[in-house]
Design a protein around this motif. Structure first.
Motif, PDB file in Angstrom:
ATOM      1  N   GLN A 106      14.849   5.686  -6.108  1.00  0.00           N
ATOM      2  CA  GLN A 106      13.543   5.085  -5.787  1.00  0.00           C
ATOM      3  C   GLN A 106      13.699   3.974  -4.743  1.00  0.00           C
ATOM      4  OE1 GLN A 106      12.706   4.264  -9.920  1.00  0.00           O
ATOM      5  NE2 GLN A 106      10.995   5.704  -9.934  1.00  0.00           N
ATOM      6  N   VAL A 107      14.758   3.184  -4.864  1.00  0.00           N
ATOM      7  CA  VAL A 107      14.988   2.116  -3.881  1.00  0.00           C
ATOM      8  C   VAL A 107      15.116   2.731  -2.484  1.00  0.00           C
ATOM      9  CG1 VAL A 107      16.565   0.282  -3.131  1.00  0.00           C
ATOM     10  CG2 VAL A 107      16.071   0.563  -5.563  1.00  0.00           C
ATOM     11  N   ALA A 108      15.798   3.883  -2.408  1.00  0.00           N
ATOM     12  CA  ALA A 108      16.029   4.533  -1.109  1.00  0.00           C
ATOM     13  C   ALA A 108      14.727   5.031  -0.482  1.00  0.00           C
ATOM     14  CB  ALA A 108      17.017   5.679  -1.285  1.00  0.00           C
ATOM     15  N   GLN A 109      13.685   5.195  -1.310  1.00  0.00           N
ATOM     16  CA  GLN A 109      12.400   5.692  -0.771  1.00  0.00           C
ATOM     17  C   GLN A 109      11.523   4.576  -0.197  1.00  0.00           C
ATOM     18  OE1 GLN A 109      10.669   7.732  -4.106  1.00  0.00           O
ATOM     19  NE2 GLN A 109      12.303   9.246  -4.152  1.00  0.00           N
ATOM     20  N   ASP A 159      11.538   0.246   5.354  1.00  0.00           N
ATOM     21  CA  ASP A 159      12.493  -0.803   5.744  1.00  0.00           C
ATOM     22  C   ASP A 159      11.954  -2.189   5.390  1.00  0.00           C
ATOM     23  OD1 ASP A 159      14.095   1.147   6.644  1.00  0.00           O
ATOM     24  OD2 ASP A 159      13.743   0.796   8.797  1.00  0.00           O
ATOM     25  N   GLY A 160      10.646  -2.383   5.622  1.00  0.00           N
ATOM     26  CA  GLY A 160      10.035  -3.692   5.349  1.00  0.00           C
ATOM     27  C   GLY A 160      10.108  -4.040   3.866  1.00  0.00           C
ATOM     28  N   ALA A 161       9.777  -3.069   3.020  1.00  0.00           N
ATOM     29  CA  ALA A 161       9.781  -3.326   1.576  1.00  0.00           C
ATOM     30  C   ALA A 161      11.211  -3.534   1.085  1.00  0.00           C
ATOM     31  CB  ALA A 161       9.132  -2.157   0.834  1.00  0.00           C
ATOM     32  N   ARG A 162      12.141  -2.797   1.704  1.00  0.00           N
ATOM     33  CA  ARG A 162      13.559  -2.946   1.314  1.00  0.00           C
ATOM     34  C   ARG A 162      14.054  -4.369   1.659  1.00  0.00           C
ATOM     35  NH1 ARG A 162      18.825  -0.808  -0.033  1.00  0.00           N
ATOM     36  NH2 ARG A 162      19.629  -2.887  -0.334  1.00  0.00           N
ATOM     37  N   GLU A 163      13.564  -4.878   2.819  1.00  0.00           N
ATOM     38  CA  GLU A 163      13.939  -6.264   3.192  1.00  0.00           C
ATOM     39  C   GLU A 163      13.403  -7.265   2.184  1.00  0.00           C
ATOM     40  OE1 GLU A 163      12.869  -7.559   7.188  1.00  0.00           O
ATOM     41  OE2 GLU A 163      13.897  -5.762   7.936  1.00  0.00           O
ATOM     42  N   VAL A 164      12.163  -7.018   1.739  1.00  0.00           N
ATOM     43  CA  VAL A 164      11.562  -7.899   0.731  1.00  0.00           C
ATOM     44  C   VAL A 164      12.414  -7.879  -0.544  1.00  0.00           C
ATOM     45  CG1 VAL A 164       9.560  -8.154  -0.800  1.00  0.00           C
ATOM     46  CG2 VAL A 164       9.205  -7.762   1.636  1.00  0.00           C
ATOM     47  N   LEU A 165      12.846  -6.662  -0.932  1.00  0.00           N
ATOM     48  CA  LEU A 165      13.671  -6.529  -2.141  1.00  0.00           C
ATOM     49  C   LEU A 165      14.987  -7.301  -1.995  1.00  0.00           C
ATOM     50  CD1 LEU A 165      12.456  -4.797  -4.353  1.00  0.00           C
ATOM     51  CD2 LEU A 165      14.112  -3.032  -3.850  1.00  0.00           C
ATOM     52  N   ASP A 166      15.567  -7.226  -0.783  1.00  0.00           N
ATOM     53  CA  ASP A 166      16.818  -7.973  -0.530  1.00  0.00           C
ATOM     54  C   ASP A 166      16.578  -9.479  -0.674  1.00  0.00           C
ATOM     55  OD1 ASP A 166      18.710  -6.038  -0.199  1.00  0.00           O
ATOM     56  OD2 ASP A 166      18.324  -5.783   1.954  1.00  0.00           O
ATOM     57  N   GLN A 167      15.424  -9.935  -0.174  1.00  0.00           N
ATOM     58  CA  GLN A 167      15.105 -11.366  -0.288  1.00  0.00           C
ATOM     59  C   GLN A 167      14.972 -11.753  -1.767  1.00  0.00           C
ATOM     60  OE1 GLN A 167      14.997 -13.767   2.223  1.00  0.00           O
ATOM     61  NE2 GLN A 167      15.052 -14.988   0.340  1.00  0.00           N
ATOM     62  N   ALA A 187       0.852  -1.191   0.000  1.00  0.00           N
ATOM     63  CA  ALA A 187       0.000   0.000   0.000  1.00  0.00           C
ATOM     64  C   ALA A 187       0.885   1.237   0.000  1.00  0.00           C
ATOM     65  CB  ALA A 187      -0.891  -0.018   1.246  1.00  0.00           C
ATOM     66  N   GLY A 188       0.278   2.387  -0.299  1.00  0.00           N
ATOM     67  CA  GLY A 188       0.960   3.676  -0.190  1.00  0.00           C
ATOM     68  C   GLY A 188       2.167   3.786  -1.105  1.00  0.00           C
ATOM     69  N   ARG A 189       3.226   4.408  -0.552  1.00  0.00           N
ATOM     70  CA  ARG A 189       4.408   4.677  -1.385  1.00  0.00           C
ATOM     71  C   ARG A 189       5.100   3.384  -1.835  1.00  0.00           C
ATOM     72  NH1 ARG A 189       8.576   8.988   0.693  1.00  0.00           N
ATOM     73  NH2 ARG A 189       8.992   7.417   2.247  1.00  0.00           N
ATOM     74  N   ASP A 190       5.155   2.400  -0.914  1.00  0.00           N
ATOM     75  CA  ASP A 190       5.783   1.124  -1.299  1.00  0.00           C
ATOM     76  C   ASP A 190       5.076   0.531  -2.519  1.00  0.00           C
ATOM     77  OD1 ASP A 190       7.683   1.192   0.649  1.00  0.00           O
ATOM     78  OD2 ASP A 190       6.603  -0.099   2.058  1.00  0.00           O
ATOM     79  N   ALA A 191       3.736   0.560  -2.487  1.00  0.00           N
ATOM     80  CA  ALA A 191       2.975  -0.005  -3.608  1.00  0.00           C
ATOM     81  C   ALA A 191       3.302   0.762  -4.886  1.00  0.00           C
ATOM     82  CB  ALA A 191       1.478   0.041  -3.311  1.00  0.00           C
ATOM     83  N   ARG A 192       3.334   2.100  -4.780  1.00  0.00           N
ATOM     84  CA  ARG A 192       3.599   2.903  -5.995  1.00  0.00           C
ATOM     85  C   ARG A 192       4.965   2.557  -6.581  1.00  0.00           C
ATOM     86  NH1 ARG A 192       1.010   6.779  -3.066  1.00  0.00           N
ATOM     87  NH2 ARG A 192       2.928   7.830  -2.424  1.00  0.00           N
ATOM     88  N   LEU A 193       5.956   2.376  -5.705  1.00  0.00           N
ATOM     89  CA  LEU A 193       7.306   2.063  -6.200  1.00  0.00           C
ATOM     90  C   LEU A 193       7.363   0.654  -6.785  1.00  0.00           C
ATOM     91  CD1 LEU A 193       9.211   3.789  -3.276  1.00  0.00           C
ATOM     92  CD2 LEU A 193       9.345   4.457  -5.688  1.00  0.00           C
ATOM     93  N   MET A 194       6.659  -0.273  -6.147  1.00  0.00           N
ATOM     94  CA  MET A 194       6.629  -1.643  -6.681  1.00  0.00           C
ATOM     95  C   MET A 194       5.936  -1.667  -8.049  1.00  0.00           C
ATOM     96  SD  MET A 194       8.204  -3.747  -4.766  1.00  0.00           S
ATOM     97  CE  MET A 194       8.754  -4.130  -3.114  1.00  0.00           C
ATOM     98  N   HIS A 195       4.936  -0.804  -8.216  1.00  0.00           N
ATOM     99  CA  HIS A 195       4.253  -0.734  -9.517  1.00  0.00           C
ATOM    100  C   HIS A 195       5.219  -0.220 -10.592  1.00  0.00           C
ATOM    101  CE1 HIS A 195       0.062  -0.361  -7.401  1.00  0.00           C
ATOM    102  NE2 HIS A 195       0.738  -1.440  -7.057  1.00  0.00           N
ATOM    103  N   VAL A 196       6.067   0.735 -10.203  1.00  0.00           N
ATOM    104  CA  VAL A 196       7.081   1.225 -11.156  1.00  0.00           C
ATOM    105  C   VAL A 196       8.007   0.068 -11.534  1.00  0.00           C
ATOM    106  CG1 VAL A 196       9.042   2.793 -11.492  1.00  0.00           C
ATOM    107  CG2 VAL A 196       7.015   3.579 -10.252  1.00  0.00           C
ATOM    108  N   LEU A 197       8.430  -0.698 -10.520  1.00  0.00           N
ATOM    109  CA  LEU A 197       9.326  -1.834 -10.792  1.00  0.00           C
ATOM    110  C   LEU A 197       8.651  -2.824 -11.754  1.00  0.00           C
ATOM    111  CD1 LEU A 197      11.960  -3.371 -10.248  1.00  0.00           C
ATOM    112  CD2 LEU A 197      10.918  -4.327  -8.176  1.00  0.00           C
ATOM    113  N   ALA A 198       7.356  -3.057 -11.564  1.00  0.00           N
ATOM    114  CA  ALA A 198       6.646  -3.996 -12.435  1.00  0.00           C
ATOM    115  C   ALA A 198       6.496  -3.431 -13.855  1.00  0.00           C
ATOM    116  CB  ALA A 198       5.271  -4.314 -11.856  1.00  0.00           C
ATOM    117  N   ASP A 199       6.156  -2.142 -13.963  1.00  0.00           N
ATOM    118  CA  ASP A 199       5.906  -1.556 -15.291  1.00  0.00           C
ATOM    119  C   ASP A 199       7.208  -1.318 -16.062  1.00  0.00           C
ATOM    120  OD1 ASP A 199       3.175  -1.529 -14.904  1.00  0.00           O
ATOM    121  OD2 ASP A 199       3.138   0.512 -14.087  1.00  0.00           O
TER     122      ASP A 199
END
Ligand code: AKG
Length: 374
Positions: A347-350, A353-361, A327-339
């Protein structure tokens, strides 16, 4: 992806115009859709891929008028000088960056509908015979020349004397020879036959997927029921009030109600169906595997691995068969990654912490990586 700019790829149409006028409606021939196109694989690379267990390939021949088909792995090909054969290699986008980039030119169609890039190599006169496809296809001439004959016939009787699905009474109404860089778009259900004119003929097919209704329903119900966390899934039918029956062959009404309730409860679970759909659509194909990576270093741009499928809906992000709430900003950034299939370091820096951990995984799973060259 610019959808309102005229594209040479679509003969000067914008993606919007193409989708309105041609997609699923009528064919389009585009001369020099991709001028100077370099075939995404050489003849030797195609032969190497066709010999591999991990790649889907077929050899189709019509020597002396007799059609034959052999599935890969193909250790040996006929001599290149011998007329009348075709090698078809499926899913090249999973194996070669150039093939993945060519497929990406067609991302004006939702990724959920894009399937793969198939490449065929034909000797003189090679082809797969007149046939129908149930899906849309863009046929790009990458090297050499191919004569296409197409028609909108209804007669779908197939020849019975071949292992291939070849139309018995092909009635083409149009014919054209495509040169390197030219492209033909065909909607589903158009009869077509492409024959190599001269040797070294390379054609790329951009293939789409469209689920059959029953197949999709089966897949989604299976996923809904397989999820052990869902309370509706784990209940055994019980019938303490079942009276003795003089008609043991009759299915108890209570069992029918139990069955209907099981399906209805699964479908009523909030967002379970949407989740199952996203997971199904992003599930990697069986032959796909990822090389494990490292957590992302700070300050780098990231890109999706070419094998990764990333999609989203209003509440989730789906990647390679898994779902995440966003949701929110994390969702918007993930949508950019998908598109865009990429995120800048900024963008990664924005990300939280939780979403960044997911990205690391995901990076450790080999699904994304720093945007360094291959
Ligand atoms: C198709 O993808 O439907 C084709 O007809 C391609 C055949 C070929 O590349 O020989």
């Amino acid at each position: 992806m610019q959808i309102d700019e005229p594209l040479a790829l679509l003969g000067g149409l914008t993606a919007e115009q193409f989708m309105r006028r041609h997609w699923q409606k009528k064919p389009l021939v585009v001369r020099q859709a991709l001028p100077g196109l370099v075939p995404p694989a050489t003849r030797a690379e195609l032969a190497r891929l066709a010999a591999s267990e991990d790649v889907e390939s077929r050899l189709v021949s019509s020597f002396d008028g007799r059609w034959a088909m052999r599935r890969g792995p193909l250790a040996k090909l006929p001599p290149f000088s011998k007329p009348g054969w075709t090698l078809l290699v499926q899913g090249l986008d999973l194996h070669l960056p150039a093939a993945h980039e060519l497929l990406a030119r067609f991302r004006f169609v939702p990724e959920a509908r894009l399937d793969d890039l198939m490449v065929s190599y034909a000797s003189d006169g090679g082809g797969v015979g007149p046939h129908f496809d149930s899906y849309d296809v863009f046929l790009i001439q990458a090297q050499g020349r191919r004569r296409w004959r197409i028609g909108a016939q209804k007669d779908a009787v197939m020849r019975e004397d071949t292992p291939l699905k070849i139309i018995a009474n092909f009635e083409p109404t149009e014919e054209f020879v495509l040169e390197a860089g030219d492209m033909l778009y065909l909607p589903p259900g158009w009869a077509h036959d492409g024959m190599a004119v001269g040797g070294d003929c390379v054609t790329c097919s951009v293939g789409f997927r469209a689920p059959w209704r029953a197949e999709l329903a089966r897949e989604l119900l299976q996923r809904l029921m397989d999820d052990e966390d869902r309370p509706y899934a784990n209940r055994v039918y019980s019938d303490p009030k079942q009276p003795a029956t003089a008609h043991p062959g009759q299915i108890p009404n209570g069992l029918q109600i139990f069955a209907a309730d099981a399906v209805a409860r699964a479908l009523k679970e909030p967002m379970a169906l949407e989740r199952a759909l996203g997971e199904a659509l992003t599930d990697p194909k069986p032959q796909v595997w990822f090389e494990p990576g490292e957590p992302l270093p700070d300050g780098v741009d990231v890109i999706l691995d070419r094998r990764s499928r990333l999609m989203y809906d209003d509440a989730h992000v789906f990647i390679n068969g898994e779902s995440f709430r966003a949701a929110g900003r994390d969702a918007r950034l993930m949508h950019v990654l998908a598109d865009e299939r990429a995120l800048s370091a900024k963008q990664v820096a924005q990300l939280s912490d939780g979403a960044r951990e997911v990205l690391d995984q995901w990076a450790e799973d080999g699904w994304i990586r720093p945007a360094w060259p291959d």
